[in-house]
Scaffold this motif. Structure first.
Motif, PDB file in Angstrom:
ATOM      1  N   ARG A  27      43.458  33.970  44.143  1.00 27.99           N
ATOM      2  CA  ARG A  27      41.814  33.494  43.780  1.00 27.99           C
ATOM      3  C   ARG A  27      41.031  34.652  42.814  1.00 27.99           C
ATOM      4  NH1 ARG A  27      43.862  31.302  47.879  1.00 27.99           N
ATOM      5  NH2 ARG A  27      42.786  29.156  48.827  1.00 27.99           N
ATOM      6  N   VAL A  28      40.926  36.246  43.722  1.00 31.19           N
ATOM      7  CA  VAL A  28      40.650  37.058  42.655  1.00 31.19           C
ATOM      8  C   VAL A  28      40.690  37.743  41.074  1.00 31.19           C
ATOM      9  CG1 VAL A  28      40.216  40.115  42.621  1.00 31.19           C
ATOM     10  CG2 VAL A  28      40.208  38.333  44.873  1.00 31.19           C
ATOM     11  N   ALA A  29      42.332  36.914  41.428  1.00 28.53           N
ATOM     12  CA  ALA A  29      42.730  37.025  40.143  1.00 28.53           C
ATOM     13  C   ALA A  29      41.895  36.573  38.798  1.00 28.53           C
ATOM     14  CB  ALA A  29      43.613  36.681  39.720  1.00 28.53           C
ATOM     15  N   PRO A  78      48.306  38.126  31.004  1.00 30.26           N
ATOM     16  CA  PRO A  78      49.038  38.759  31.539  1.00 30.26           C
ATOM     17  C   PRO A  78      48.416  39.129  32.911  1.00 30.26           C
ATOM     18  CG  PRO A  78      48.591  40.281  29.620  1.00 30.26           C
ATOM     19  CD  PRO A  78      48.172  38.469  29.094  1.00 30.26           C
ATOM     20  N   TYR A  79      47.660  39.735  33.117  1.00 30.52           N
ATOM     21  CA  TYR A  79      47.467  40.207  34.349  1.00 30.52           C
ATOM     22  C   TYR A  79      47.111  38.968  35.328  1.00 30.52           C
ATOM     23  CZ  TYR A  79      42.658  41.127  36.869  1.00 30.52           C
ATOM     24  OH  TYR A  79      41.241  41.189  38.365  1.00 30.52           O
ATOM     25  N   LEU A  80      46.612  37.732  35.076  1.00 31.03           N
ATOM     26  CA  LEU A  80      46.622  36.598  35.673  1.00 31.03           C
ATOM     27  C   LEU A  80      48.035  36.512  36.211  1.00 31.03           C
ATOM     28  CD1 LEU A  80      45.271  34.276  37.273  1.00 31.03           C
ATOM     29  CD2 LEU A  80      45.189  33.460  34.914  1.00 31.03           C
ATOM     30  N   ILE A  81      49.168  36.410  35.210  1.00 26.47           N
ATOM     31  CA  ILE A  81      50.190  35.625  35.375  1.00 26.47           C
ATOM     32  C   ILE A  81      51.249  36.294  37.096  1.00 26.47           C
ATOM     33  CG2 ILE A  81      53.037  35.333  34.137  1.00 26.47           C
ATOM     34  CD1 ILE A  81      51.269  34.502  32.500  1.00 26.47           C
ATOM     35  N   VAL A  82      51.069  37.639  36.727  1.00 21.78           N
ATOM     36  CA  VAL A  82      51.534  38.871  37.318  1.00 21.78           C
ATOM     37  C   VAL A  82      50.694  38.870  38.615  1.00 21.78           C
ATOM     38  CG1 VAL A  82      51.549  41.266  38.101  1.00 21.78           C
ATOM     39  CG2 VAL A  82      51.121  40.378  35.576  1.00 21.78           C
ATOM     40  N   ALA A  83      48.783  38.723  38.791  1.00 23.34           N
ATOM     41  CA  ALA A  83      49.057  38.179  40.003  1.00 23.34           C
ATOM     42  C   ALA A  83      49.069  37.130  41.074  1.00 23.34           C
ATOM     43  CB  ALA A  83      47.316  38.544  40.087  1.00 23.34           C
ATOM     44  N   ALA A  93      37.279  36.130  48.319  1.00 22.03           N
ATOM     45  CA  ALA A  93      38.121  37.135  46.890  1.00 22.03           C
ATOM     46  C   ALA A  93      36.389  37.116  45.760  1.00 22.03           C
ATOM     47  CB  ALA A  93      38.449  35.936  46.089  1.00 22.03           C
ATOM     48  N   LEU A  94      35.254  36.342  46.216  1.00 23.75           N
ATOM     49  CA  LEU A  94      34.127  36.290  45.811  1.00 23.75           C
ATOM     50  C   LEU A  94      33.637  38.095  45.969  1.00 23.75           C
ATOM     51  CD1 LEU A  94      32.356  32.929  45.964  1.00 23.75           C
ATOM     52  CD2 LEU A  94      33.005  34.191  43.727  1.00 23.75           C
ATOM     53  N   GLN A  95      33.911  38.140  47.229  1.00 18.52           N
ATOM     54  CA  GLN A  95      33.676  39.335  47.599  1.00 18.52           C
ATOM     55  C   GLN A  95      34.332  40.612  46.663  1.00 18.52           C
ATOM     56  OE1 GLN A  95      31.777  41.956  49.376  1.00 18.52           O
ATOM     57  NE2 GLN A  95      33.531  43.033  49.798  1.00 18.52           N
TER      58      GLN A  95
END
Length: 533
Positions: A176-178, A226-231, A474-476
Motif C-alpha cells: 500500500r505504501v509503495a 522498479p521500486y513498486l515491483i520490488v516492494a 500506509a497513509l501515516q
C-alpha cells in the motif's frame, strides 16, 4: 523527547492508573527496541564512513562528472536517483551527507544543493535504511495489539502454525505504501528542478524547470516502477535501494545517449559574483581527490555486495534466513514478570549485514586498519548523538501503546485518541492521516519514530470509521516520509555538512510546499481508495 516520555509516563501512572511495574516494563522494552534500531543505524553510518575512508565514495562521485553540464539534469541524477539509493542503503539523513556535497562538488551553490537534497527526502524514505520505518517503525507501533491481530486473522494473514504472520502484515502495508509513493512521487523530480530554477536561477522562473519535463518524468518512472515491483515481490527492505540503483543505471545510460535531454542550451546558476553570499557555505568540496587505485567497479562493489547479501538473507525460500533468525538472538521475555517482551536478532537485522559488508569492504579496498578504526570511531560518535533522542522516544512509544489495564479502566492511549479523532473527522480522516505522519517526522526527526508513535492510532481510526485500517497506516507512513522534507533535524544536519549555518528557515520555506503537495495528494488518493474498496 525526554519531556514527551515523562508526560506519557505520568499520564499512564496517574490518569490511566497503570501499574508502575507495567510502565517500567514498557520502558525497558522500548530501550531494547531502541538498541536494535541504533544497531541498524550504526551499520549504515559505518558503511558510509568506510566508503569515505577507502576513497570509494570519491570514485562514485567522480563517475557522475561529465554526464551533462545542465544543472537540472545533474540535480535529478544525483539528488533524486543517487540520493534515493543512498536513502535505501543507509537512511537517517545520510543522503544529505552524500548527495549534497556531491552537488556542491559539481558546482552547485550550497543553498540550492541542500534544498534539492531535502526535497527528495520523501518517496524513498519509507523504505530507507533497508526498510527500517516499516520493519521497525510500523511493526513496533502495531506490535501485539489485539485489534491488529484480529484484523490480520480476518484477512487470512496466518502462518503454517495458524498464528498471525507479522511478515504478512509488513508486506500488506508495504504494498500500500509503495503504491501511494509511486503515484505521488512521480512529480518530485520535476517539482525539485522547478523550485531550483524559480529561486536560484538568473530569471527566477518555474518555466525553466518545467522545460525538462520529459527527462524528469522519465527519471521518476525509472525509479518508481522498479521500486513498486520490488516492494510487491521482495518486501520493505529493498524498494528504495533497488529502485534508486536500477533507475540510476537506466537514466545514466539514457543520458549518455542523449535521450530525453532538452535541446535548449544547458541551464546554469548565475555567476558567483551575481549570487547572494548566503547561497554559499564554508565547506569547499573537491571531486579530483579520488584515489586512482580504485576502479569504478571496485568502488561500487560494496553496494552490490550489500544488495546481494540482503536478498539472500531475506528470501524465505532459502535456509539462511531461518538460521540467522534463530542464532545470535537476544531474547527478553516477561520483563519484570509482565506479559511484555522483546528480542534483538543480531545476525538477521540489517545492522549485522551492514557490518559484515564493511569488513568485506575493508579487505576489498585494501584499507589500512587505522582507516577502518577511524570510520568506527566516527560512526560511534554519530550514534551517541542519535541515541539521546531514541532512548527516550522509543520507551515513550511503548508506554503510550501499552497503557491499557489500568485501574481507571480506560482504553489504551492510542485508542482513546482514535475515538476522539474519528468522531471529529468521520469518513474524511484519510485526508488528514498523512499530515499526522508528517507532523510526527517534523517533531521527532524520523519517519521511523513517527510510525512508532502513530501507527496504532491510525489503525484504530481506520477501524472506527469502517475502512481498511492498513490503508490508513500506509497513509501515516507516506506522510511520515514526506515530513522528512521539512524535518528540522535533517535540515540542520544537511546544512552542517556544507557549512551553511543560519539558513535553515530559508530551506524549510522552500521545501514546505513540496511536503504540502505530497501529503495533500496522498490524502486525496487515500480517500478515493478507501471509499472504492
Amino acid at each position: 523527547m525526554p519531556m514527551a516520555y515523562v508526560t506519557a509516563a505520568l499520564l499512564a501512572l496517574f490518569v490511566w492508573e497503570v501499574p508502575s511495574v507495567q510502565v517500567a516494563a514498557a520502558s525497558v522494552k522500548g530501550l531494547i527496541t531502541a538498541g536494535g534500531l541504533l544497531y541498524i543505524i550504526f551499520g549504515a553510518i559505518l558503511l558510509l564512513n568506510v566508503m569515505r575512508e577507502s576513497g570509494g565514495l570519491a570514485v562514485v562521485r567522480s563517475g557522475f562528472v561529465g554526464l551533462s553540464p545542465d544543472r537540472r539534469i545533474q540535480a535529478i541524477i544525483v539528488a533524486w536517483l543517487f540520493g534515493s539509493f543512498i536513502e535505501g542503503a543507509a537512511g537517517f539523513g545520510t543522503p544529505a551527507a552524500v548527495a549534497v556535497p556531491l552537488l556542491i562538488g559539481l558546482g552547485f551553490p550550497a543553498l540550492p544543493a541542500v534544498v534539492c537534497g531535502m526535497i527528495i527526502q520523501c518517496t524513498p524514505v519509507s523504505f530507507g535504511a533497508l526498510g527500517t520505518p516499516i520493519v521497525i517503525g510500523v511493526s513496533t507501533g502495531l506490535d501485539g495489539d489485539p485489534h491488529v491481530l484480529a484484523c490480520a486473522r480476518d484477512m487470512n494473514m496466518i502462518d503454517i502454525n495458524g498464528n498471525v504472520d507479522v511478515r504478512q502484515i509488513q508486506l500488506a502495508i508495504t504494498a500500500r505504501v509503495a503504491l501511494l509513493h509511486a503515484m505521488v512521487g512521480t512529480m518530485v523530480p520535476l517539482l525539485m528542478v522547478s523550485i531550483m530554477t524559480r529561486f536560484f536561477g538568473a530569471n527566477r522562473s518555474f518555466r525553466e524547470g518545467l522545460r525538462v519535463w520529459r527527462f524528469a518524468i522519465f527519471a521518476a518512472f525509472a525509479m518508481t516502477i522498479p521500486y513498486l515491483i520490488v516492494a510487491l515481490t521482495l518486501g520493505p527492505e529493498f524498494p528504495s535501494l533497488f529502485g534508486g540503483l536500477i533507475g540510476l543505471g537506466i537514466v545514466v545510460t539514457a543520458c549518455r545517449f542523449g535521450l530525453f535531454l532538452p535541446s535548449e542550451p544547458a541551464w546554469d546558476f548565475p555567476p558567483r559574483k551575481d549570487c547572494p553570499s548566503d547561497w554559499f557555505g564554508t565547506v569547499e568540496i573537491n571531486l579530483n581527490d579520488a584515489p586512482k587505485k580504485l576502479s569504478g567497479v571496485m568502488a561500487w562493489a560494496p553496494y552490490g555486495l550489500l544488495a546481494g547479501c540482503l536478498v539472500l538473507t531475506r528470501l524465505p525460500q532459502l535456509p539462511i534466513r531461518a538460521f540467522l533468525e534463530q542464532h545470535g538472538k537476544l531474547d527478553f521475555q516477561r520483563i519484570f514478570g509482565t506479559s511484555l517482551g522483546a528480542d534483538v536478532k543480531l545476525l538477521y537485522l540489517p545492522g549485522g549485514v551492514l557490518i559484515a559488508v564493511t569488513l568485506a569492504t575493508w579487505l576489498l579496498h585494501q584499507m589500512p586498519a587505522a582507516a577502518y578504526v577511524r570510520a568506527c570511531r566516527s560512526s560511534l560518535q554519530t550514534i551517541v548523538k542519535a541515541s539521546v533522542a531514541l532512548i527516550f522516544t522509543v520507551p515513550m512509544v511503548q508506554v503510550f501503546i501499552n497503557s491499557d489495564g489500568g485501574a481507571a479502566n480506560f482504553e489504551k492511549m492510542p485508542i482513546v485518541l482514535a475515538t476522539a479523532v474519528a468522531e471529529l473527522t468521520g469518513q474524511a480522516w484519510p485526508l488528514f492521516s498523512p499530515w499526522i505522519g508528517g507532523l510526527g517526522a517534523f517533531v521527532a526527526g524520523s519517519n521511523t519514530v513517527s510510525n512508532m508513535m502513530f501507527s496504532l492510532f491510525q489503525f484504530d481510526v481506520g477501524q472506527r470509521i469502517g475502512v481498511d485500517p492498513f490503508w490508513i497506516v500506509a497513509l501515516q507512513a507516506v506522510g511520515g516520509a514526506a515530513g522528512n522534507t521539512i524535518c528540522v533535524h535533517n535540515v540542520v544536519a544537511a546544512s552542517a555538512v556544507v557549512g551553511l549555518v543560519g539558513r535553515e528557515g530559508a530551506i524549510i520555506r522552500k521545501t514546505f510546499p513540496v511536503f504540502a503537495c505530497y501529503a495533500g495528494l496522498a490524502g486525496i488518493l487515500g480517500l478515493i481508495v478507501v471509499n472504492l474498496l
